[in-house]
Design an enzyme around this catalytic site. Structure first.
Site, short mmCIF file in Angstrom:
data_model
loop_
_atom_site.label_atom_id
_atom_site.label_comp_id
_atom_site.label_asym_id
_atom_site.label_seq_id
_atom_site.Cartn_x
_atom_site.Cartn_y
_atom_site.Cartn_z
N LYS A 199 -3.27 7.90 3.36
CA LYS A 199 -4.41 7.72 4.23
C LYS A 199 -4.28 7.91 5.61
O LYS A 199 -5.53 8.42 6.40
CB LYS A 199 -4.90 6.31 4.02
CG LYS A 199 -5.35 5.68 2.75
CD LYS A 199 -6.46 6.61 2.31
CE LYS A 199 -7.12 5.95 0.85
NZ LYS A 199 -7.97 6.89 0.30
N TYR A 230 0.82 -1.11 -0.08
CA TYR A 230 0.01 -0.03 -0.03
C TYR A 230 0.71 1.34 -0.10
O TYR A 230 0.56 2.31 -0.37
CB TYR A 230 -0.75 0.05 1.11
CG TYR A 230 -2.13 0.72 1.16
CD1 TYR A 230 -3.13 0.51 -0.21
CD2 TYR A 230 -2.58 2.03 1.77
CE1 TYR A 230 -4.34 1.10 -0.26
CE2 TYR A 230 -3.78 2.49 1.54
CZ TYR A 230 -4.61 2.14 0.61
OH TYR A 230 -5.64 3.14 0.60
N1 LIG Z 1 -11.43 -0.20 -3.44
C1 LIG Z 1 -10.87 -0.56 -2.41
O1 LIG Z 1 -10.40 -1.35 -1.99
C2 LIG Z 1 -10.77 0.54 -1.44
C3 LIG Z 1 -10.54 0.24 0.04
C4 LIG Z 1 -10.53 1.44 1.01
C5 LIG Z 1 -10.62 2.69 0.64
N2 LIG Z 1 -10.67 2.93 -0.82
C6 LIG Z 1 -10.60 4.41 -1.30
O2 LIG Z 1 -11.85 4.63 -1.94
C7 LIG Z 1 -11.89 5.68 -2.50
C8 LIG Z 1 -12.54 5.49 -3.97
O3 LIG Z 1 -11.76 4.55 -4.74
P1 LIG Z 1 -12.22 3.28 -5.46
O4 LIG Z 1 -11.71 2.19 -4.87
O5 LIG Z 1 -13.88 3.50 -5.69
O6 LIG Z 1 -11.70 3.66 -6.77
P2 LIG Z 1 -12.02 4.55 -8.32
O7 LIG Z 1 -10.95 4.50 -9.26
O8 LIG Z 1 -13.40 4.01 -8.87
O9 LIG Z 1 -12.16 5.88 -7.65
C9 LIG Z 1 -11.27 6.79 -7.31
C10 LIG Z 1 -11.75 8.01 -7.77
O10 LIG Z 1 -10.60 9.25 -7.70
C11 LIG Z 1 -10.76 10.05 -8.69
N3 LIG Z 1 -9.87 11.05 -9.06
C12 LIG Z 1 -8.41 10.65 -9.11
N4 LIG Z 1 -7.80 11.86 -9.16
C13 LIG Z 1 -8.42 13.01 -9.30
C14 LIG Z 1 -8.43 14.28 -9.35
N5 LIG Z 1 -7.27 14.85 -9.54
N6 LIG Z 1 -9.56 15.03 -9.24
C15 LIG Z 1 -10.76 14.64 -8.83
N7 LIG Z 1 -10.78 13.15 -9.00
C16 LIG Z 1 -9.94 12.41 -9.20
C17 LIG Z 1 -10.88 8.98 -9.85
O11 LIG Z 1 -11.82 10.08 -11.22
C18 LIG Z 1 -11.85 8.08 -9.36
O12 LIG Z 1 -13.11 8.68 -9.73
C19 LIG Z 1 -10.43 6.15 -2.77
O13 LIG Z 1 -9.96 7.04 -1.73
C20 LIG Z 1 -9.78 4.84 -2.09
O14 LIG Z 1 -8.31 4.90 -1.78
C21 LIG Z 1 -10.88 1.92 -1.81
#
Ligand SMILES: NC(=O)c1ccc[n+]([C@@H]2O[C@H](COP(=O)([O-])OP(=O)(O)OC[C@H]3O[C@@H](n4cnc5c(N)ncnc54)[C@H](O)[C@@H]3O)[C@@H](O)[C@H]2O)c1
Length: 277
Positions: A171, A164
């Protein structure tokens, strides 16, 4: 009356139908909430407007609940100001704000954390942590008196999760940003929380190997399960609703209890059993 009847707000961070933000938005809209969405800006020479199209494919399935879809790059103050202005024009005030945004370059993610480049560190921190402060501040004047903000975090900010890497550092910063934002916005009645999701297959998570973590969560978590998009969507909507009034500055783990384990638990028992068989 449904949970979000008469409520309106912003959903920042849908990339496609796997996005956590989409699954939270779905639950909000199923409960009669109305949303404005963002998408990453398309390159000027991309005639197909791929970024917008991918998000529109989702939002088009909820035409009555989708008020607008507009570009947002959280690295640009003018983009943040423009989406807040649009929300003010369409809604007057907002009842919920979802921040579901993170980014780090693959090159930096794949390095040892101590080898992350200076530029890569700044970029990852700006998009993944600072942006929460920036959107909270920009929305300050349009929050309704009982509004709720939610960001998405991961356990890798609290404990070492190999792979990570720099995103874990982001985070940890995000978790702290969330708490300080909760303090700043508390006097005006606005709550700010973080949902710490177990691994889910999405566009962003493929870079940090979330898929390969699922069996580990199933083997170790007290409930013996890994979370689903449905679980995270439902609980995210709860945290953005009045039902969660009383919860603020909190990191809510949605991981079937994985974070509470201090040893590999039943996985160890299984390994022992396999060794002895
Ligand atoms: N998927 C997992 O396992 C998981 C677990 C815990 C936390 N998260 C967190 O959840 C959140 C969403 O991620 P996800 O897994 O749904 O993936 P995702 O790729 O669907 O979403 C990430 C989003 O961030 C946006 N983004 C990136 N750079 C950007 C910028 N400069 N301006 C505006 N938007 C921007 C992207 O367009 C995308 O919509 C993140 O913070 C991720 O770290 C994900």
């Amino acid at each position: 009356m449904a949970l979000f009847t008469g409520k309106k707000g912003l959903i920042l961070g849908v990339a496609n139908n796997f996005s956590i933000a989409w699954h939270i938005a779905r639950h909000i809209m199923d409960q009669e909430g109305v949303c404005g969405f963002s998408h990453l800006p398309d390159k000027p020479d991309d005639e197909r407007k791929k970024m917008r199209m991918r998000v529109a494919k989702c939002t088009d399935t909820y035409p009555d609940n989708t008020k607008f879809l507009m570009p947002l790059d959280v690295q640009k103050d003018e983009d943040i100001a423009a989406i807040m202005a649009k929300a003010k024009e369409q809604f007057g005030t907002i009842d919920f704000l979802l921040h579901s945004i993170a980014f780090a370059s693959l090159e930096d993610l794949e390095k040892d954390t101590i080898a992350c480049s200076r530029a890569g560190f700044k970029l990852a921190m700006e998009i993944s942590a600072y942006s929460l402060l920036a959107v909270c501040n920009a929305a300050r004047g349009i929050f309704s008196p009982k509004a709720a903000v939610l960001t998405l975090t991961y356990f890798g900010g609290e404990k070492i999760v190999p792979g990570y890497n720099v995103m874990g550092v982001c985070k940890a910063a995000l978790d702290s940003c969330m708490k300080y934002a909760a303090f700043d916005l508390g006097p005006q009645g606005v709550r700010v929380n973080a949902l710490s999701a177990g691994p889910l297959k999405t566009l962003a998570s493929s870079a940090v190997g979330a898929k390969s973590m699922e069996p580990l969560y199933t083997a170790v978590s007290p409930a013996g399960k890994a979370v689903t998009h449905e679980d995270v969507g439902r609980i995210g909507a709860f945290l953005l609703s009045d039902m969660s009034d009383g919860i603020t500055a909190e990191i809510m783990h949605v991981d079937y209890g994985y974070n509470a384990m201090g040893s590999p638990g039943r996985m160890l028992d299984r390994l022992e059993a396999a060794k002895n068989s």
